[in-house]
Design an enzyme around this catalytic site. Structure first.
Site, mmCIF file in Angstrom:
data_model
loop_
_atom_site.group_PDB
_atom_site.id
_atom_site.type_symbol
_atom_site.label_atom_id
_atom_site.label_comp_id
_atom_site.label_asym_id
_atom_site.label_seq_id
_atom_site.Cartn_x
_atom_site.Cartn_y
_atom_site.Cartn_z
ATOM 1 N N TYR A 287 -104.954 -2.280 -57.938
ATOM 2 C CA TYR A 287 -105.167 -3.704 -58.248
ATOM 3 C C TYR A 287 -104.645 -4.630 -57.154
ATOM 4 O O TYR A 287 -104.839 -5.832 -57.228
ATOM 5 C CB TYR A 287 -104.481 -4.081 -59.564
ATOM 6 C CG TYR A 287 -105.217 -3.610 -60.788
ATOM 7 C CD1 TYR A 287 -105.402 -2.253 -61.018
ATOM 8 C CD2 TYR A 287 -105.722 -4.510 -61.721
ATOM 9 C CE1 TYR A 287 -106.063 -1.801 -62.135
ATOM 10 C CE2 TYR A 287 -106.400 -4.064 -62.837
ATOM 11 C CZ TYR A 287 -106.567 -2.712 -63.044
ATOM 12 O OH TYR A 287 -107.226 -2.269 -64.145
ATOM 13 N N LYS B 133 -100.349 10.280 -62.969
ATOM 14 C CA LYS B 133 -101.278 11.344 -62.601
ATOM 15 C C LYS B 133 -100.759 11.961 -61.298
ATOM 16 O O LYS B 133 -101.482 12.125 -60.308
ATOM 17 C CB LYS B 133 -102.673 10.704 -62.440
ATOM 18 C CG LYS B 133 -103.811 11.646 -62.419
ATOM 19 C CD LYS B 133 -104.140 12.267 -63.768
ATOM 20 C CE LYS B 133 -105.260 13.272 -63.574
ATOM 21 N NZ LYS B 133 -105.051 14.573 -64.145
ATOM 22 N N ASP C 62 -103.959 11.862 -68.349
ATOM 23 C CA ASP C 62 -105.121 12.357 -69.101
ATOM 24 C C ASP C 62 -104.686 13.002 -70.412
ATOM 25 O O ASP C 62 -105.245 12.734 -71.473
ATOM 26 C CB ASP C 62 -105.982 13.307 -68.252
ATOM 27 C CG ASP C 62 -105.176 14.300 -67.426
ATOM 28 O OD1 ASP C 62 -103.939 14.169 -67.389
ATOM 29 O OD2 ASP C 62 -105.783 15.204 -66.829
ATOM 30 N N ASP D 257 -103.591 -0.228 -67.755
ATOM 31 C CA ASP D 257 -104.746 -0.985 -68.225
ATOM 32 C C ASP D 257 -105.572 -0.125 -69.188
ATOM 33 O O ASP D 257 -105.902 -0.530 -70.307
ATOM 34 C CB ASP D 257 -105.594 -1.412 -67.019
ATOM 35 C CG ASP D 257 -106.450 -2.624 -67.322
ATOM 36 O OD1 ASP D 257 -106.335 -3.179 -68.433
ATOM 37 O OD2 ASP D 257 -107.235 -3.028 -66.454
#
Ligand code: NAP
Length: 425
Positions: A161, A231, A288, A312
């Site tokens: 972002y 992740k 995930d 988000d």
């Protein structure tokens, strides 16, 4: 503080909120504060005025008075200032320290960059906080939606972002490609032909201050766990590093009996970890897997701390479990400053029809009140929204999933909440 603005007036009856100690996150809040408000684009035009009325009513009912200072961004700013994010608006939110905003539209692909991201970066609102809790009467796709009572802390200023990206076909993107291929030796992943490239910066400062805020929140609100969601198995030097820095905060900045860092928790379930009694456990989960655990082991999670993009995605998904975006509140926190805003966007197809659910913006106001120390007003707002929904008075988004609901407009819903504020106070 210079209270001079080009095209907006500072309310003469209110008093500004002053900073007592920025590092200690301490403000001096008068009983008649000036609070800037942006109604927003799209459904912001519907939910903005509705939430403003409700929040005024809760302040009045607890013996206070908010002097709203209407400021503009997005479409309403283009009409007045011929620009998207005028200096007046940025300065008001900066100087008055506590503010609230509705959603702003961001075009996909070409066009201007997100005004929301610009505001968060310019004023260093580094933690986007999104609580997800169940209110009685809300239709949910889950069997036991009340098991969710979680607060997401999303890093708000960096990650993908940060907006460092280069468009396909430009000289700049070819320069970056040459650098990555020739100087850095990654020639096997940059295929021939057009390419777009972006950077994902994750800093020690950004990661640590976000995780610190999440841990402080967990301690203050008597929560059991803080889960670092990343992740890092794939993006080792960005997301993996976020987690390592987060664990360092847990290990180095708190007493062991207060915060228990569990750096090996990735491959363990919570019941396999020996947590000291009364300590907040800081664990880590892969993003995930987290998306499924949030649904299958909902009650295990209290506070989440995440890099920007994970935060988000995950907080929207969490919002769906407790009824959807119409009821998902949020707020951006910096040091001694807050900008409350709902999770949802401007929902263009619902705009201007007096039908959107104002609960998310109203409950963002609850977060703002809580931060201001107006806990009685905050509780009143939440109770009145819950009372309204559980009595079956709801907007279209909930009515379509309930059998015996009374479907009302945005304005009617807000009026009903105000009546309940008056009854409950
Ligand atoms: P969105 O505006 O959040 O809306 C997606 C859908 O969620 C709506 O069509 C509606 O679903 C439901 N929804 C959202 N808010 C609701 C409310 N208050 N009451 C009832 N239902 C609600 O997401 P989007 O359509 O992806 O984004 C639209 C624009 O908003 C984009 O320009 C995006 O960049 C911007 N955005 C801004 C912010 C922000 O200002 N912070 C955040 C997110 C997105 P149904 O139509 O199915 O009922």
């Amino acid at each position: 503080m210079s209270h001079e603005y080009e095209k907006v007036d500072v309310p003469s009856d209110g008093e500004p909120i002053e900073v007592v100690d920025e590092e200690a996150d301490e403000l001096d809040i008068p009983e008649n504060p000036i609070i800037p408000i942006v109604h927003g684009d799209g459904i912001g035009k519907d939910v903005g005025p509705a939430a403003q009325k409700v929040l005024s009513a809760a302040a009045d009912a607890t013996g206070r008075n908010i002097e709203w200072m209407r400021v503009y961004a997005g479409e309403s700013a283009r009409e007045r200032y011929d620009e998207n994010l005028p200096e007046d608006t940025v300065r008001a939110i900066d100087e008055f320290r506590v503010a609230i905003k509705g959603p702003l539209t961001t075009p996909v692909g070409a066009g201007f960059r997100s005004l929301n991201v610009a505001l968060r970066q310019t004023l260093d609102f580094y933690a986007n906080v999104r609580p997800t809790y169940y209110l009685d009467g809300v239709p949910s796709p889950m069997k036991a939606p009340e098991e969710m009572n979680m607060v997401s802390f999303r890093e708000n200023t960096e990650d993908v972002y940060a907006g460092i990206e280069w468009e396909a076909g430009t000289d700049e993107v070819e320069q970056v490609r040459d650098f990555v291929e020739d100087d850095m030796g990654f020639d096997d992943v940059m295929h021939e032909g057009e390419i777009g490239i972006g950077l994902k910066p994750i800093t020690e400062k950004g990661s640590k201050r976000l995780v610190r805020k999440a841990i402080d929140y967990a301690i203050e609100h008597d929560r059991d766990t803080v889960t670092l969601v990343h992740k890092g198995n794939i993006m080792k030097f960005t997301e993996g590093q976020f987690s390592e820095w987060g664990m360092e905060v847990a290990e180095e900045e708190y007493d062991d009996d207060e915060v228990f860092a569990a750096p090996d928790s990735l491959w363990e379930t919570q019941d396999e970890i020996d947590i000291p009694e009364d300590a907040v456990m800081v664990e880590e989960r892969l993003a995930d897997a987290m998306l499924q655990w949030m649904q299958l082991r909902t009650d295990e999670f209290d506070v989440l701390a995440m890099p920007n993009l994970n935060g988000d995605y995950l907080s929207d998904a969490a919002g769906a479990q407790i009824g959807g975006l119409g009821i998902a509140p949020g707020a951006n926190f910096g040091d001694a400053r807050v900008l409350a805003e709902p999770v949802h966007g401007s929902a263009p197809k619902r705009a201007g029809q007096d039908q959107a659910n104002p609960s998310a913006l109203i409950l963002s106001g609850e977060l703002m009140f809580d931060y201001m120390g107006w806990t009685d007003a905050a509780t009143l707002v939440r109770d009145a929204v819950e009372e309204t929904i559980s009595s079956g008075v709801v907007t279209y988004d909930f009515a379509r999933n309930l059998d015996d609901a009374q479907k009302v407009s945005t304005t009617e819903f807000a009026n009903e909440v105000i009546e309940n504020i008056e009854k409950l106070s």
